[in-house]
Design a protein around this motif. Structure first.
Motif, PDB file in Angstrom:
ATOM      1  N   ALA A  13      27.315  16.456  26.594  1.00 21.11           N
ATOM      2  CA  ALA A  13      27.881  17.799  26.539  1.00 21.11           C
ATOM      3  C   ALA A  13      29.221  17.837  27.247  1.00 21.11           C
ATOM      4  N   GLN A  14      30.090  18.732  26.773  1.00 26.01           N
ATOM      5  CA  GLN A  14      31.382  18.911  27.413  1.00 26.01           C
ATOM      6  C   GLN A  14      31.302  19.885  28.576  1.00 26.01           C
ATOM      7  N   ALA A  15      30.197  20.642  28.647  1.00 33.03           N
ATOM      8  CA  ALA A  15      30.018  21.593  29.743  1.00 33.03           C
ATOM      9  C   ALA A  15      28.559  21.622  30.145  1.00 33.03           C
ATOM     10  N   PRO A  41      23.605  30.894  27.775  1.00 36.16           N
ATOM     11  CA  PRO A  41      24.910  31.494  28.046  1.00 36.16           C
ATOM     12  C   PRO A  41      24.857  32.560  29.117  1.00 36.16           C
ATOM     13  N   LEU A  46      29.825  29.555  32.097  1.00 40.43           N
ATOM     14  CA  LEU A  46      29.585  28.518  31.088  1.00 40.43           C
ATOM     15  C   LEU A  46      30.636  28.568  29.993  1.00 40.43           C
ATOM     16  N   ALA A  47      30.926  29.775  29.505  1.00 39.06           N
ATOM     17  CA  ALA A  47      31.954  29.902  28.468  1.00 39.06           C
ATOM     18  C   ALA A  47      33.299  29.408  28.988  1.00 39.06           C
ATOM     19  N   GLN A  49      33.704  27.144  31.326  1.00 41.49           N
ATOM     20  CA  GLN A  49      33.612  25.684  31.432  1.00 41.49           C
ATOM     21  C   GLN A  49      33.864  25.026  30.079  1.00 41.49           C
ATOM     22  N   GLN A  50      33.281  25.631  29.021  1.00 38.27           N
ATOM     23  CA  GLN A  50      33.485  25.072  27.689  1.00 38.27           C
ATOM     24  C   GLN A  50      34.962  25.153  27.285  1.00 38.27           C
ATOM     25  N   ALA A  53      36.848  22.512  29.103  1.00 35.01           N
ATOM     26  CA  ALA A  53      36.646  21.187  28.519  1.00 35.01           C
ATOM     27  C   ALA A  53      37.537  20.992  27.292  1.00 35.01           C
ATOM     28  N   VAL A  54      37.665  22.047  26.486  1.00 39.62           N
ATOM     29  CA  VAL A  54      38.543  21.983  25.318  1.00 39.62           C
ATOM     30  C   VAL A  54      39.996  21.811  25.756  1.00 39.62           C
ATOM     31  N   ARG A 178      28.546  29.868  16.835  1.00 39.16           N
ATOM     32  CA  ARG A 178      29.882  30.344  16.482  1.00 39.16           C
ATOM     33  C   ARG A 178      29.773  31.612  15.632  1.00 39.16           C
TER      34      ARG A 178
END
Length: 202
Positions: A13-15, A41, A46-47, A49-50, A53-54, A178
């Protein structure tokens, strides 16, 4: 006798976050874009962090644009934190307010904002059977909720039956995947606008 070996891959995972669901089993065949894990969520961080990561991934690919990526990430994080703060203030006016919810996915919502939720696990396009309606009426005796949260607007017959029991409908999209329309911020803003009705009264 020959056998064909299926390709395998390690994933990460990226986060970080709490895993709510793993919809695939070991050795299942999956395609690009399939949901492999659903994170909780509940934590607004968390959002962020994601998104971070992007931002880091894009910066590593295009270092000459790193300043732009960092600027956009900072603006996004500020918006996410503002939404979370607004939600906290919204529910703080009526702590412990009982709410029916159409699906257990809303438990993250209860943990984050300390709400009293009771799930019925209904689908918006499937009319519950009579036993389920009886169970809901029985639950009302000890759980006096006047609202039910749905991921999508339920059918008119369901809304009418709920109204006969004194339960109103409000749409709050969990946004675990999404969004089909708009982005996460737009969906969450609509959710908060809808919840104003729920928390406007006592």
């Amino acid at each position: 006798m020959s056998s064909t070996r299926k390709p395998t891959a390690d994933v990460s995972a990226q986060a970080g976050g709490t895993v709510l669901e793993v919809p695939v089993a070991p050795r299942d065949l999956v395609a690009e874009g399939d949901l492999l894990v659903r994170l909780d969520p509940a934590d607004a961080q968390l959002a962020a962090q994601q998104a971070e990561a992007v931002m880091q991934g894009l910066s590593s690919k295009r270092p000459h644009q790193q300043a732009d990526f960092e600027h956009n990430y900072a603006a996004l994080k500020q918006e996410l934190m503002a939404l979370d703060l607004y939600m906290q203030r919204l529910v703080a006016a009526h702590p412990g307010k009982p709410l029916f919810v159409s699906h257990p996915v809303y438990q993250y919502f209860a943990r984050r904002y300390e709400l009293r939720l009771q799930s019925v696990n209904w689908e918006p396009d499937v009319m519950p059977d009579e036993q389920e309606w009886v169970q809901l009426a029985y639950a009302q005796e000890t759980f006096p909720a006047l609202w039910m949260l749905w991921g999508d607007m339920p059918d008119a017959q369901i809304r009418a039956r709920l109204q006969s029991l004194g339960v109103a409908v409000v749409v709050f999209q969990p946004c675990a995947n999404r969004p089909s329309q708009g982005d996460f911020l737009e969906v969450m803003q609509r959710n908060l606008d809808n919840l104003k009705m729920v928390f406007a009264g006592s």
